[in-house]
Design a protein around this motif. Sequence first.
Motif, PDB file in Angstrom:
ATOM      1  N   ASN A   1       0.846  -1.189   0.000  1.00 15.11           N
ATOM      2  CA  ASN A   1       0.000   0.000   0.000  1.00 15.11           C
ATOM      3  C   ASN A   1       0.885   1.244   0.000  1.00 15.11           C
ATOM      4  OD1 ASN A   1      -1.596   2.298   1.295  1.00 15.11           O
ATOM      5  ND2 ASN A   1      -3.203   0.772   0.971  1.00 15.11           N
ATOM      6  N   MET A   2       0.684   2.135  -0.997  1.00 16.19           N
ATOM      7  CA  MET A   2       1.511   3.334  -1.171  1.00 16.19           C
ATOM      8  C   MET A   2       0.696   4.606  -0.979  1.00 16.19           C
ATOM      9  SD  MET A   2       3.449   1.847  -4.560  1.00 16.19           S
ATOM     10  CE  MET A   2       4.602   3.210  -4.742  1.00 16.19           C
ATOM     11  N   GLU A   3      -0.417   4.515  -0.283  1.00 14.85           N
ATOM     12  CA  GLU A   3      -1.268   5.681  -0.062  1.00 14.85           C
ATOM     13  C   GLU A   3      -0.785   6.485   1.141  1.00 14.85           C
ATOM     14  OE1 GLU A   3      -5.655   4.678  -1.464  1.00 14.85           O
ATOM     15  OE2 GLU A   3      -5.037   3.457   0.234  1.00 14.85           O
ATOM     16  N   ASP A   4      -1.123   7.778   1.156  1.00 12.96           N
ATOM     17  CA  ASP A   4      -0.742   8.591   2.316  1.00 12.96           C
ATOM     18  C   ASP A   4      -1.601   8.240   3.533  1.00 12.96           C
ATOM     19  OD1 ASP A   4      -2.883   9.623   0.946  1.00 12.96           O
ATOM     20  OD2 ASP A   4      -2.327  11.725   1.192  1.00 12.96           O
ATOM     21  N   TYR A   5      -2.836   7.827   3.318  1.00  9.48           N
ATOM     22  CA  TYR A   5      -3.700   7.327   4.398  1.00  9.48           C
ATOM     23  C   TYR A   5      -4.224   5.945   3.992  1.00  9.48           C
ATOM     24  CZ  TYR A   5      -3.800  11.899   6.677  1.00  9.48           C
ATOM     25  OH  TYR A   5      -3.452  13.065   7.322  1.00  9.48           O
ATOM     26  N   SER A   6      -3.633   4.899   4.536  1.00  5.95           N
ATOM     27  CA  SER A   6      -4.065   3.550   4.189  1.00  5.95           C
ATOM     28  C   SER A   6      -5.266   3.103   5.021  1.00  5.95           C
ATOM     29  CB  SER A   6      -2.921   2.554   4.392  1.00  5.95           C
ATOM     30  OG  SER A   6      -2.647   2.387   5.780  1.00  5.95           O
ATOM     31  N   GLY A   7      -5.359   3.592   6.264  1.00  8.59           N
ATOM     32  CA  GLY A   7      -6.438   3.175   7.159  1.00  8.59           C
ATOM     33  C   GLY A   7      -6.250   1.782   7.734  1.00  8.59           C
ATOM     34  N   PHE A   8      -5.080   1.172   7.555  1.00  8.41           N
ATOM     35  CA  PHE A   8      -4.890  -0.216   7.956  1.00  8.41           C
ATOM     36  C   PHE A   8      -4.925  -0.423   9.466  1.00  8.41           C
ATOM     37  CE2 PHE A   8      -3.031  -2.923   4.329  1.00  8.41           C
ATOM     38  CZ  PHE A   8      -3.960  -2.395   3.442  1.00  8.41           C
ATOM     39  N   ASP A   9      -4.417   0.519  10.232  1.00  7.37           N
ATOM     40  CA  ASP A   9      -4.428   0.368  11.689  1.00  7.37           C
ATOM     41  C   ASP A   9      -5.852   0.205  12.210  1.00  7.37           C
ATOM     42  OD1 ASP A   9      -1.744   0.455  11.868  1.00  7.37           O
ATOM     43  OD2 ASP A   9      -1.601   2.364  12.932  1.00  7.37           O
ATOM     44  N   GLN A  10      -6.758   1.000  11.643  1.00 11.05           N
ATOM     45  CA  GLN A  10      -8.146   0.929  12.073  1.00 11.05           C
ATOM     46  C   GLN A  10      -8.854  -0.289  11.474  1.00 11.05           C
ATOM     47  OE1 GLN A  10      -6.548   3.726  10.982  1.00 11.05           O
ATOM     48  NE2 GLN A  10      -6.337   4.458  13.091  1.00 11.05           N
TER      49      GLN A  10
ATOM     50  N   PRO B   1       1.304  10.379   6.525  1.00  8.08           N
ATOM     51  CA  PRO B   1       1.336  10.816   5.122  1.00  8.08           C
ATOM     52  C   PRO B   1       2.641  11.523   4.759  1.00  8.08           C
ATOM     53  CG  PRO B   1      -0.227  12.127   6.414  1.00  8.08           C
ATOM     54  CD  PRO B   1       0.179  10.974   7.269  1.00  8.08           C
ATOM     55  N   GLU B   2       3.243  12.222   5.744  1.00  6.71           N
ATOM     56  CA  GLU B   2       4.529  12.875   5.471  1.00  6.71           C
ATOM     57  C   GLU B   2       5.602  11.851   5.151  1.00  6.71           C
ATOM     58  OE1 GLU B   2       2.545  13.734   7.942  1.00  6.71           O
ATOM     59  OE2 GLU B   2       2.070  15.831   7.504  1.00  6.71           O
ATOM     60  N   ASP B   3       5.558  10.706   5.841  1.00  4.75           N
ATOM     61  CA  ASP B   3       6.535   9.649   5.565  1.00  4.75           C
ATOM     62  C   ASP B   3       6.382   9.135   4.139  1.00  4.75           C
ATOM     63  OD1 ASP B   3       7.507   9.879   8.111  1.00  4.75           O
ATOM     64  OD2 ASP B   3       6.449   8.124   8.902  1.00  4.75           O
ATOM     65  N   VAL B   4       5.127   8.935   3.713  1.00  2.00           N
ATOM     66  CA  VAL B   4       4.890   8.427   2.359  1.00  2.00           C
ATOM     67  C   VAL B   4       5.396   9.427   1.326  1.00  2.00           C
ATOM     68  CG1 VAL B   4       3.132   7.713   0.691  1.00  2.00           C
ATOM     69  CG2 VAL B   4       2.906   7.070   3.102  1.00  2.00           C
ATOM     70  N   ARG B   5       5.102  10.696   1.527  1.00  2.00           N
ATOM     71  CA  ARG B   5       5.495  11.718   0.555  1.00  2.00           C
ATOM     72  C   ARG B   5       7.002  11.913   0.494  1.00  2.00           C
ATOM     73  NH1 ARG B   5       0.721  15.552   2.953  1.00  2.00           N
ATOM     74  NH2 ARG B   5      -1.016  14.343   2.080  1.00  2.00           N
TER      75      ARG B   5
ATOM     76  N   SER C   1      -2.051   9.118  -4.968  1.00  2.37           N
ATOM     77  CA  SER C   1      -1.685  10.243  -5.837  1.00  2.37           C
ATOM     78  C   SER C   1      -0.496  11.040  -5.322  1.00  2.37           C
ATOM     79  CB  SER C   1      -2.894  11.171  -6.021  1.00  2.37           C
ATOM     80  OG  SER C   1      -3.902  10.537  -6.785  1.00  2.37           O
ATOM     81  N   CYS C   2      -0.177  10.920  -4.034  1.00  2.88           N
ATOM     82  CA  CYS C   2       0.950  11.671  -3.470  1.00  2.88           C
ATOM     83  C   CYS C   2       2.277  10.932  -3.609  1.00  2.88           C
ATOM     84  CB  CYS C   2       0.690  11.974  -1.992  1.00  2.88           C
ATOM     85  SG  CYS C   2      -0.633  13.176  -1.733  1.00  2.88           S
TER      86      CYS C   2
END
Length: 340
Positions: A158-167, A214-218, A247-248
Amino acid sequence: MKKNVIAVCDSDAEYACNFAEYLNSRKKLPFQAEAFTNAGTLCDYAGKNPPEILLIAEADVDSQVEKLGTENMIVLSDEKDKEEGQHKFVYKYQSAESVIQEVMNYYTRNSAPAFYAMSERRMSVIGVYSPVSRCGKTLFALTVGQILGERKSVLYVNMEDYSGFDQLFSGHTGKNLTDFFYELRCKEGKMLHCMQELIRPMGKMDYLPPAESPEDVRDILFSEWLQLFDLIRKNSRYEVLILDIGSCTDQLFRILNLCSHVYMPVQEDLMARCKLAQFQKLVKSWGAIEEERIREIRLPAFQPECTDGNLIESLSWGKWGTCVRKVLEKNGEFKTAGKT
């Protein structure tokens, strides 16, 4: 997002400055242009800030420039039909639009290797991306992984800035991709062990826990993603790598070009159509990825039939799973039992 640099070097100062100015006026290009009027100044700059692309007049190429070893060095030639040699030649005096089109076509082919087709043991790289929000992209990517995982070894990233996986998966607290890329920047020799420590099972496939911030992903560079993917290709048993792309992501179009094909969920509302049209315009303008590799899909509005909170097991069955199986079958990715 910080842009990569195109260095334009020509002792004809008017040409170099005007062309760099033109490039910087093209806001949709993912580059910043810097002009240089002599090779010495260029080499001083490039020694500390290697440009992603170097455009240099043929008369200005000397031994010092050759030593830079710039992978994407393109020579601006005074001759219209210059025979290709060690470097790519582009006719200097055609329109600026034509020059940059040739440059981008060469850059895309040269710098985004289709490594999925280059390995000793073929590994298919499937991208899932959409410029449209709330289109079922991640659920589709997860479902593809579960279905293909019935017959093949699959790894999902997963390469998204917000994956939501933790939740979604009740708060995984172990290491994730942020830790991997930190190690990559500090201790390259231990990267295989670090990657293997991260891998976790998810139903019928494996996955790498995504970054939380998200900062880490970017901040993850394209070159770093490429190192991860190449590590997977060379040192793992996986037959399929699924990239759930946000997209980021740095140099998005180069990431897309690494994929054998890209599934793109879209919607029919006005804003979705406008965003899709903008994306399609960029694809044509940059020549970054062949349009036939992008497969637009329209997913149903209904959600997977989740029972007892077990989302992953429910993905590949019911109405939702049947719909995704049909998409994969239509694209030659998956054959229903009994069919040939």
